[in-house]
Motif scaffolding. Structure first.
Motif, mmCIF file in Angstrom:
data_model
loop_
_atom_site.group_PDB
_atom_site.id
_atom_site.type_symbol
_atom_site.label_atom_id
_atom_site.label_comp_id
_atom_site.label_asym_id
_atom_site.label_seq_id
_atom_site.Cartn_x
_atom_site.Cartn_y
_atom_site.Cartn_z
ATOM 1 N N ALA A 104 15.994 0.052 -4.055
ATOM 2 C CA ALA A 104 15.217 -1.111 -3.621
ATOM 3 C C ALA A 104 14.606 -0.878 -2.247
ATOM 4 C CB ALA A 104 16.108 -2.354 -3.599
ATOM 5 N N MET A 105 15.356 -0.220 -1.371
ATOM 6 C CA MET A 105 14.834 0.076 -0.033
ATOM 7 C C MET A 105 13.623 0.999 -0.117
ATOM 8 S SD MET A 105 16.752 1.864 3.218
ATOM 9 C CE MET A 105 17.976 0.556 3.340
ATOM 10 N N ILE A 106 13.726 2.038 -0.948
ATOM 11 C CA ILE A 106 12.600 2.966 -1.118
ATOM 12 C C ILE A 106 11.408 2.236 -1.738
ATOM 13 C CG2 ILE A 106 11.815 5.037 -2.331
ATOM 14 C CD1 ILE A 106 14.717 6.067 -2.132
ATOM 15 N N GLY A 107 11.683 1.388 -2.743
ATOM 16 C CA GLY A 107 10.607 0.627 -3.373
ATOM 17 C C GLY A 107 9.929 -0.318 -2.402
ATOM 18 N N ALA A 108 10.733 -1.018 -1.587
ATOM 19 C CA ALA A 108 10.169 -1.930 -0.590
ATOM 20 C C ALA A 108 9.343 -1.166 0.435
ATOM 21 C CB ALA A 108 11.294 -2.701 0.101
ATOM 22 N N ALA A 109 9.829 0.005 0.850
ATOM 23 C CA ALA A 109 9.087 0.817 1.818
ATOM 24 C C ALA A 109 7.739 1.246 1.239
ATOM 25 C CB ALA A 109 9.915 2.038 2.212
ATOM 26 N N ALA A 110 7.728 1.620 -0.040
ATOM 27 C CA ALA A 110 6.478 2.047 -0.678
ATOM 28 C C ALA A 110 5.489 0.875 -0.796
ATOM 29 C CB ALA A 110 6.772 2.621 -2.065
ATOM 30 N N VAL A 111 6.002 -0.294 -1.185
ATOM 31 C CA VAL A 111 5.138 -1.478 -1.333
ATOM 32 C C VAL A 111 4.522 -1.870 0.001
ATOM 33 C CG1 VAL A 111 5.160 -3.964 -1.792
ATOM 34 C CG2 VAL A 111 6.308 -2.397 -3.364
ATOM 35 N N VAL A 112 5.342 -1.930 1.038
ATOM 36 C CA VAL A 112 4.836 -2.383 2.334
ATOM 37 C C VAL A 112 3.963 -1.302 2.984
ATOM 38 C CG1 VAL A 112 5.482 -3.246 4.613
ATOM 39 C CG2 VAL A 112 6.813 -3.906 2.616
ATOM 40 N N ALA A 113 4.279 -0.029 2.758
ATOM 41 C CA ALA A 113 3.414 1.039 3.269
ATOM 42 C C ALA A 113 2.016 0.919 2.666
ATOM 43 C CB ALA A 113 4.019 2.403 2.945
ATOM 44 N N LEU A 114 1.959 0.662 1.353
ATOM 45 C CA LEU A 114 0.661 0.472 0.690
ATOM 46 C C LEU A 114 -0.054 -0.759 1.229
ATOM 47 C CD1 LEU A 114 -1.389 1.191 -1.506
ATOM 48 C CD2 LEU A 114 -0.008 -0.119 -3.136
ATOM 49 N N LEU A 115 0.685 -1.835 1.433
ATOM 50 C CA LEU A 115 0.092 -3.061 1.975
ATOM 51 C C LEU A 115 -0.448 -2.824 3.386
ATOM 52 C CD1 LEU A 115 -0.426 -6.081 1.580
ATOM 53 C CD2 LEU A 115 1.873 -6.513 2.456
ATOM 54 N N ALA A 116 0.287 -2.061 4.186
ATOM 55 C CA ALA A 116 -0.158 -1.757 5.553
ATOM 56 C C ALA A 116 -1.437 -0.921 5.536
ATOM 57 C CB ALA A 116 0.949 -1.033 6.310
ATOM 58 N N VAL A 117 -1.499 0.046 4.632
ATOM 59 C CA VAL A 117 -2.697 0.884 4.512
ATOM 60 C C VAL A 117 -3.896 0.046 4.074
ATOM 61 C CG1 VAL A 117 -3.758 2.777 3.231
ATOM 62 C CG2 VAL A 117 -1.433 3.022 4.106
ATOM 63 N N LEU A 118 -3.673 -0.847 3.121
ATOM 64 C CA LEU A 118 -4.759 -1.730 2.678
ATOM 65 C C LEU A 118 -5.252 -2.624 3.812
ATOM 66 C CD1 LEU A 118 -3.507 -2.819 -0.875
ATOM 67 C CD2 LEU A 118 -5.425 -1.306 -0.322
ATOM 68 N N SER A 119 -4.322 -3.112 4.631
ATOM 69 C CA SER A 119 -4.731 -3.949 5.767
ATOM 70 C C SER A 119 -5.574 -3.144 6.752
ATOM 71 C CB SER A 119 -3.502 -4.529 6.464
ATOM 72 O OG SER A 119 -2.775 -3.536 7.160
ATOM 73 N N ASP A 120 -5.248 -1.873 6.893
ATOM 74 C CA ASP A 120 -6.040 -1.016 7.787
ATOM 75 C C ASP A 120 -7.441 -0.797 7.222
ATOM 76 O OD1 ASP A 120 -6.804 0.957 9.728
ATOM 77 O OD2 ASP A 120 -6.275 2.498 8.254
ATOM 78 N N ARG A 121 -7.490 -0.400 5.935
ATOM 79 C CA ARG A 121 -8.779 -0.067 5.340
ATOM 80 C C ARG A 121 -9.690 -1.287 5.175
ATOM 81 N NH1 ARG A 121 -10.391 4.300 6.513
ATOM 82 N NH2 ARG A 121 -8.974 3.802 8.205
ATOM 83 N N LEU A 122 -9.101 -2.414 4.787
ATOM 84 C CA LEU A 122 -9.912 -3.585 4.461
ATOM 85 C C LEU A 122 -10.196 -4.479 5.663
ATOM 86 C CD1 LEU A 122 -8.272 -4.631 1.058
ATOM 87 C CD2 LEU A 122 -10.336 -3.262 1.428
ATOM 88 N N ILE A 123 -9.367 -4.372 6.702
ATOM 89 C CA ILE A 123 -9.512 -5.293 7.836
ATOM 90 C C ILE A 123 -9.746 -4.538 9.144
ATOM 91 C CG2 ILE A 123 -8.406 -7.130 9.170
ATOM 92 C CD1 ILE A 123 -6.809 -7.838 6.651
#
Length: 287
Positions: free
Chosen positions: A64-83
């Protein structure tokens, strides 16, 4: 002695979690000069992602920790690219407003999905460890060990790998790094991914001993900013030391003064230290 040890353990637990959150924040600020106020929301999303993986999917805690890290890492990257990437030429105030807007948006999404009530991640290690006359919850020891282990891995990555060296070079001199062929876009994406993953891991580690709720990131991000200002803006050693200082100050302050003033202590300590050392504990160039 046992009471002192308990407060020491509490301080290390808080400090290690704060340091992980502050590390991600200081990486983004040190390289991109973005005061990412949405980082607290990423921390919150990490807690909910871990809660979902464990509670709904029945995943193992570490999975779950690895999954959460992957989800939030992707969300952080999207926030960078889109915003944030689209605002790179805008005044700095625009980054701050966008980050606050993202924070509110993520909180609204989480509240619409899970509601405003409190949740708790079941402790995967409820055992008690006894050494001589000292008693320590196993979960707290795991938080400390995992957090410091991750800090060591991050240090080795930044100092011993070519990719890590490009991140350090970009933080030290963005224009110079670009001139020697370092791709600023790739570094930016990687930095946001690491930042998001650190926030998610910190949240997953802390959730078994803390409540999960939509606004849980507010106080954490405020303290993370205190830590990076205290340690020196953009300083990685400063984020770690600052996190531990705040953690110990809160733990011992809550016990010897009052729990009512626990959260105020961090800000009082910031004022005190900056009045003596305005540049923070470490120069901003210290990596």
């Amino acid at each position: 002695m046992n009471i002192f040890f308990q407060q020491l353990l509490n301080g290390l637990t808080l400090g290690s979690v704060y340091a992980l959150v502050a590390l991600g924040l200081t990486l983004v600020y040190g390289i991109l000069h973005i005061p990412n106020f949405a980082h607290g929301a990423l921390y919150m999303v990490g807690a909910y992602a871990a809660f979902y993986f464990v509670g709904t999917l029945g995943a193992n805690y570490w999975v779950a920790m690895i999954g959460a890290a992957a989800v939030v890492a992707l969300l952080a990257v999207l926030s960078d690219r889109l915003i944030f990437h689209r605002l790179k030429d805008a005044p700095p105030l625009h980054d701050m407003i966008a980050a606050i807007g993202l924070l509110l948006f993520l909180e609204a999404c989480i509240q619409a999905t899970w509601g405003a009530e409190f949740h708790r991640l079941a402790p995967p290690y409820p055992q008690i460890v006894r050494v001589f006359d000292l008693v320590a919850p196993a979960q707290r020891l795991i938080i400390i060990a995992a957090a410091f282990g991750l800090m060591l891995v991050l240090h080795l990555f930044l100092t011993r790998t070519l990719v890590g060296s490009t991140i350090i070079a970009m933080a030290q001199n963005r224009e110079g790094a670009s001139l020697v062929g370092i791709d600023a876009t790739k570094v930016s994406i990687l930095t946001f991914a690491i930042s998001g993953a650190l926030a998610a891991v910190a949240a997953t580690l802390f959730s078994p001993i803390n409540l999960i709720y939509p606004s849980m990131g507010h106080l954490v991000i405020m303290k993370a900013f205190v830590i990076i200002i205290l340690g020196g803006m953009g300083s990685i050693p400063g984020a770690i030391v600052g996190g531990l200082v705040i953690g110990f100050a809160e733990s011992f302050g809550a016990f010897y003064v009052s729990t009512n003033y626990k959260d105020i202590i961090a800000f009082a300590l910031l004022v005190l230290i900056l009045s003596l050392r305005p540049q923070g504990l470490f120069p901003s160039g210290a990596r």
